[in-house]
Design an enzyme around this catalytic site. Structure first.
Site, short mmCIF file in Angstrom:
data_model
loop_
_atom_site.label_atom_id
_atom_site.label_comp_id
_atom_site.label_asym_id
_atom_site.label_seq_id
_atom_site.Cartn_x
_atom_site.Cartn_y
_atom_site.Cartn_z
N TYR A 98 41.64 49.22 42.39
CA TYR A 98 42.98 48.63 42.65
C TYR A 98 43.53 48.85 41.42
CZ TYR A 98 47.02 45.42 41.64
OH TYR A 98 47.97 44.53 41.66
N ASP A 170 35.07 43.43 43.13
CA ASP A 170 36.12 42.34 43.24
C ASP A 170 35.83 41.95 44.75
OD1 ASP A 170 38.50 41.92 44.49
OD2 ASP A 170 39.53 43.52 42.77
N LYS A 195 45.95 35.81 46.39
CA LYS A 195 45.51 36.74 47.44
C LYS A 195 44.71 35.06 48.26
CE LYS A 195 46.76 40.27 45.88
NZ LYS A 195 47.95 40.39 44.97
C1 PLP Z 1 41.77 44.53 45.46
C2 PLP Z 1 43.15 43.20 44.59
N1 PLP Z 1 42.30 42.55 42.57
C3 PLP Z 1 42.70 42.37 42.14
C4 PLP Z 1 44.46 42.32 41.70
C5 PLP Z 1 44.94 42.01 41.07
O1 PLP Z 1 45.48 40.21 41.36
P1 PLP Z 1 47.14 39.75 40.79
O2 PLP Z 1 47.91 40.39 40.91
O3 PLP Z 1 46.40 38.17 40.90
O4 PLP Z 1 46.56 39.84 39.36
C6 PLP Z 1 44.91 42.84 43.51
C7 PLP Z 1 46.52 42.76 43.66
O5 PLP Z 1 46.65 42.99 44.80
C8 PLP Z 1 44.14 43.31 44.58
O6 PLP Z 1 44.22 43.81 45.94
#
Ligand code: PLP
Length: 383
Positions: A98, A170, A195
């Site tokens: 990410y 993750d 999400k």
């Molecule tokens: C796979 C993944 N991890 C982490 C995040 C980061 O999350 P946040 O936007 O809640 O900080 C995202 C955001 O799109 C994501 O898609």
């Protein structure tokens, strides 16, 4: 207890103080001490709060973890966890991690004397070759964003254990409902609760869970001292949204599977990326470690010039066109100009993020309506 029951009864869902059927919003920054040197269970909300704690227990229960901590965003959960790395230690991450995680590792960890390697996770040999004497963590994210590449979690865990390295996963795309990295041997699991876990596109939040008591203690200290705690109102909204996580995701998975199969047959579509397709190279690994292909797919239109893309996007009536995923509503995004816009065209090319690539996070709408909407939008490209 099975998942849908667990989501309703498997953690504190009744307020112990009043019997209220929903844990109330304990909207207080501080808690009155009954006497000198005597504290209630809670003292100050940055150190712990009953509403946030109920959510943390819920996440721990879903992940089969002893400990879980909630944070103000997925990135707060990720950056706090990555601060477990000490000066002169080394971490290996996937090239297709990410963007925010990659940026934090690349630009921030290096400022604190941590070595960072980005590696192609489709080849376990490349991960092994990247291991150094000071490698402390391997970080994985599966399926990847936006091309849904699958990493064999148990294979990476076995490699890491051989070298006494800890693994962080993750798990945002699958959630503990469909994939449990701790059960597969990972040491730490991270979720962006923004999400699917919250699921209503109205909260930003993150969580970290582990069974390692030492790591848990440090994470709690970091949560308290970095202070990236989750607000009470947001914790309550997630507790509310989480009760339907299983039901929501099962409809979203059904939609993703039907749409992926539909797009694969369309002569207007060049390629579909979805590990739930039997034709996907990742199908076997995905089925080994997860319950299904998930709710997110990507696809490339054959005609992917700007005019055709715009026609398609504007013709779609149901999905919102936005960054993010995991909402009850379907969300269409264009990685090249949204999530991956910060990469150079060459870097995007290397990751397979073409200008014609679209990512669809399937919501819980009726499948027939989504298919009809897509049929009309594909038709509109040639109009
Ligand atoms: C796979 C993944 N991890 C982490 C995040 C980061 O999350 P946040 O936007 O809640 O900080 C995202 C955001 O799109 C994501 O898609």
């Amino acid at each position: 207890m099975q998942m849908n029951t667990k989501l309703l009864h498997g953690y504190p869902v009744i307020d112990p103080a009043t019997g209220a059927s929903s844990i109330p919003k304990y909207q207080a920054s501080t808690f009155n001490s009954p006497a000198l040197g005597v504290n209630h269970d809670y003292m100050y909300t940055r150190f712990g709060n009953p509403t946030v704690h109920a959510l943390e227990e819920g996440i721990a229960s879903l992940e089969n973890a002893k400990y879980a901590y909630a944070f103000s965003s997925g990135m707060a959960a990720i950056s706090t966890t990555l601060m477990l790395l000490k000066q002169n230690e080394h971490i290996i991450l996937p090239i297709k991690v990410y963007g925010g995680t990659g940026e934090f590792a690349h630009s921030f960890l290096s400022r604190y004397g941590v070595e960072v390697s980005f590696v192609d996770f489709s080849d376990i040999n490349k991960i092994e070759q990247a291991i150094k004497d000071n490698t402390a963590f391997i970080y994985l994210e599966t399926p990847s964003n936006p091309l849904l590449d699958v990493t064999d979690i148990q294979e990476v865990v076995a490699l890491a254990k051989k070298y006494n390295i800890l693994t962080i996963a993750d798990n945002t795309f699958m959630t503990p409902v469909y994939q449990k990295p701790l059960d597969l041997g990972c040491d730490i699991v991270i979720e962006s609760m923004t999400k699917f876990i919250n699921g209503h596109s109205d909260v930003i939040a993150g969580a970290v869970a582990t069974n390692n008591s030492q790591i848990a203690k440090t994470l709690y200290d970091f949560q308290k001292e970095f202070g990236g705690i989750l607000g009470v109102e947001d914790a309550w909204l997630i507790l509310r949204g989480m009760k339907t996580l299983g039901l929501r995701m099962s409809q979203s998975v059904k939609n993703a599977q039907a749409i992926a199969e539909f797009l694969q047959k369309s002569d207007k579509v060049n390629k579909v990326y979805f590990p739930g397709l039997a034709t996907s190279n990742d199908y076997a690994i995905q089925n080994k470690q997860a319950k299904n292909g998930g709710c997110v797919l990507s696809f490339e239109l054959k005609k992917c010039d700007k005019i055709s893309l715009n026609k398609f996007i504007h013709a779609l009536k149901i999905p919102i066109f936005a960054v993010s995923l995991g909402g009850v509503e379907s969300i269409l995004s264009h990685p090249a100009t949204m999530s991956h816009a910060c990469l150079s065209p060459e870097e995007r090319e290397a990751q397979g993020v073409t200008d014609g690539l679209l990512r669809l996070s399937c919501g819980i709408e009726d499948t027939e309506d989504l298919l009809e909407d897509l049929t009309n939008a594909l038709q509109s490209i040639d109009d």
